[in-house]
Design a protein around this motif. Structure first.
Motif, mmCIF file in Angstrom:
data_model
loop_
_atom_site.group_PDB
_atom_site.id
_atom_site.type_symbol
_atom_site.label_atom_id
_atom_site.label_comp_id
_atom_site.label_asym_id
_atom_site.label_seq_id
_atom_site.Cartn_x
_atom_site.Cartn_y
_atom_site.Cartn_z
ATOM 1 N N ARG A 188 1.961 7.033 -6.683
ATOM 2 C CA ARG A 188 1.028 7.964 -6.565
ATOM 3 C C ARG A 188 1.714 9.197 -6.864
ATOM 4 O O ARG A 188 1.687 9.959 -8.000
ATOM 5 N N MET A 202 -4.888 -4.786 8.156
ATOM 6 C CA MET A 202 -6.007 -4.279 7.516
ATOM 7 C C MET A 202 -6.339 -3.282 6.461
ATOM 8 O O MET A 202 -6.365 -3.236 5.998
ATOM 9 N N LEU A 255 -3.632 3.793 3.583
ATOM 10 C CA LEU A 255 -2.723 4.109 2.552
ATOM 11 C C LEU A 255 -2.562 4.112 1.360
ATOM 12 O O LEU A 255 -2.576 5.073 0.912
ATOM 13 N N ALA A 256 -3.535 3.017 0.783
ATOM 14 C CA ALA A 256 -3.607 3.337 -0.400
ATOM 15 C C ALA A 256 -5.013 3.831 -1.355
ATOM 16 O O ALA A 256 -5.313 3.950 -2.083
ATOM 17 N N LYS A 257 -5.561 4.427 -0.554
ATOM 18 C CA LYS A 257 -7.480 5.189 -0.868
ATOM 19 C C LYS A 257 -6.362 6.554 -1.593
ATOM 20 O O LYS A 257 -5.553 6.288 -1.339
ATOM 21 N N THR A 258 -7.736 6.727 -2.501
ATOM 22 C CA THR A 258 -6.504 8.029 -3.132
ATOM 23 C C THR A 258 -7.468 9.450 -2.772
ATOM 24 O O THR A 258 -5.771 10.428 -2.080
ATOM 25 N N GLY A 281 -4.690 -0.289 8.264
ATOM 26 C CA GLY A 281 -3.543 0.412 7.208
ATOM 27 C C GLY A 281 -3.440 0.830 6.115
ATOM 28 O O GLY A 281 -3.587 1.820 5.303
ATOM 29 N N ALA A 282 -3.604 -0.914 5.314
ATOM 30 C CA ALA A 282 -3.429 -1.204 4.094
ATOM 31 C C ALA A 282 -4.525 -0.077 3.574
ATOM 32 O O ALA A 282 -4.278 0.643 2.314
ATOM 33 N N ALA A 303 0.420 -1.460 -0.353
ATOM 34 C CA ALA A 303 -0.056 -0.148 -0.022
ATOM 35 C C ALA A 303 1.216 1.336 -0.209
ATOM 36 O O ALA A 303 0.391 2.283 -0.384
#
Lengths: 104, 169
Positions: free
Chosen positions: A89, B157, B163-166, B159-160, A82
């Motif tokens: 990005r 879970m 973090l990966a959210k736009t 955290g991932a 992640a």
């Protein structure tokens, strides 16, 4: 020549070899994903020696420990990937040398 | 007989691990790593740790490597994206130092290992490494670590996802 069971030292040598390969990967590659995979190699190498000692001494705690290592590895991979996506990005590269914002 | 299985398996694992490090394309590295995980699960079977061998296949070769492949495909990494690792300045020095370190560590470890006085290995009961045996140990002596691991996975879970959210608002 191939009689008997595998001695402990052979398992430990395999473990050490894989660990060293992992270290080499972390040190000489600059691709984030490949560095991450090298860390996985190192975690796996440790699992081999944990289970080898377990087998040698007839315990179960080493297997539990390697189970915990797998849990931590899964958590680490999900968070790490992640972070890599979030980094990618902001800056579309996977070369570790380009991420030097926190370097002084 | 076990040795006859162990040597090819160990060689296979080492070759594939080298393949992970020295492959130019990330997809090739990931496929080598999957092969290495499968080889290692064979090593675990040889050590009578059947449960861990199955877990190795399910968690590592299944879940973790799928995640890796997914990210490689998502980022659209092409072959030689870090081809600079040969041409980069001071990389030669670093590579030589790394090689020396590797040889040194291996030499020291083999030196210690083959001169060590080892006891005779314990005789293993038939139940060694079975799900029943591991489960009993896990749920009697190691209940607290087990619960802590579940909290760790939950935190990872969350955290991932965060973090990966736009966009974070």
């Amino acid at each position: 020549m191939f009689e008997g069971t595998v001695p402990l030292s052979h398992y430990l040598m395999l473990s050490a070899t894989l660990f060293v390969i992992g270290i080499v990967g972390v040190l000489i590659r600059r691709n984030v994903i490949v560095v991450f995979m090298s860390i996985e190699i190192m975690l796996n190498a440790v699992n081999i020696s944990l289970i080898a000692f377990d087998n040698y001494m007839n315990l179960s705690s080493g297997q539990i420990f390697s189970f915990m290592v797998m849990c931590v590895a899964a958590a680490e991979v999900s968070v790490g990937l992640a972070i890599i996506i979030a980094l990618h990005r902001n800056k579309p590269t996977v070369n570790l040398d380009e991420f030097n914002l926190l370097k002084w | 007989m076990e040795l006859l299985i162990f040597y090819p398996l160990a060689g296979f694992c080492v070759v594939l691990a080298l393949g992970v490090v020295f492959n130019n394309s990330p997809v090739g590295s990931a496929i080598s790593l999957i092969g290495m995980m499968l080889g290692l699960s064979g090593v675990f079977v040889l050590q009578q740790a059947h449960f861990i061998a199955i877990l190795q296949i399910i968690i590592y070769a299944g879940a973790i490597m799928v995640l890796f492949m997914f990210v490689i495909m998502l980022l659209n990494l092409k072959k030689g994206d870090d081809a600079g690792w040969i041409a980069r300045e001071r990389n030669l020095l670093l590579s030589v130092l790394t090689g020396l370190l590797a040889v040194g560590i291996l030499y020291k470890i083999s030196d210690v290992l083959f001169s060590a006085q080892m006891d005779t290995p314990a005789t293993l009961p038939d139940s060694f490494g079975t799900v029943a045996n591991i489960g009993e140990t896990l749920f009697t002596d190691f209940v607290l670590p087990f619960e802590v691991a579940s909290i760790l996975l939950l935190a990872a879970m969350v955290g991932a996802v965060v973090l990966a959210k736009t966009k974070l608002d």
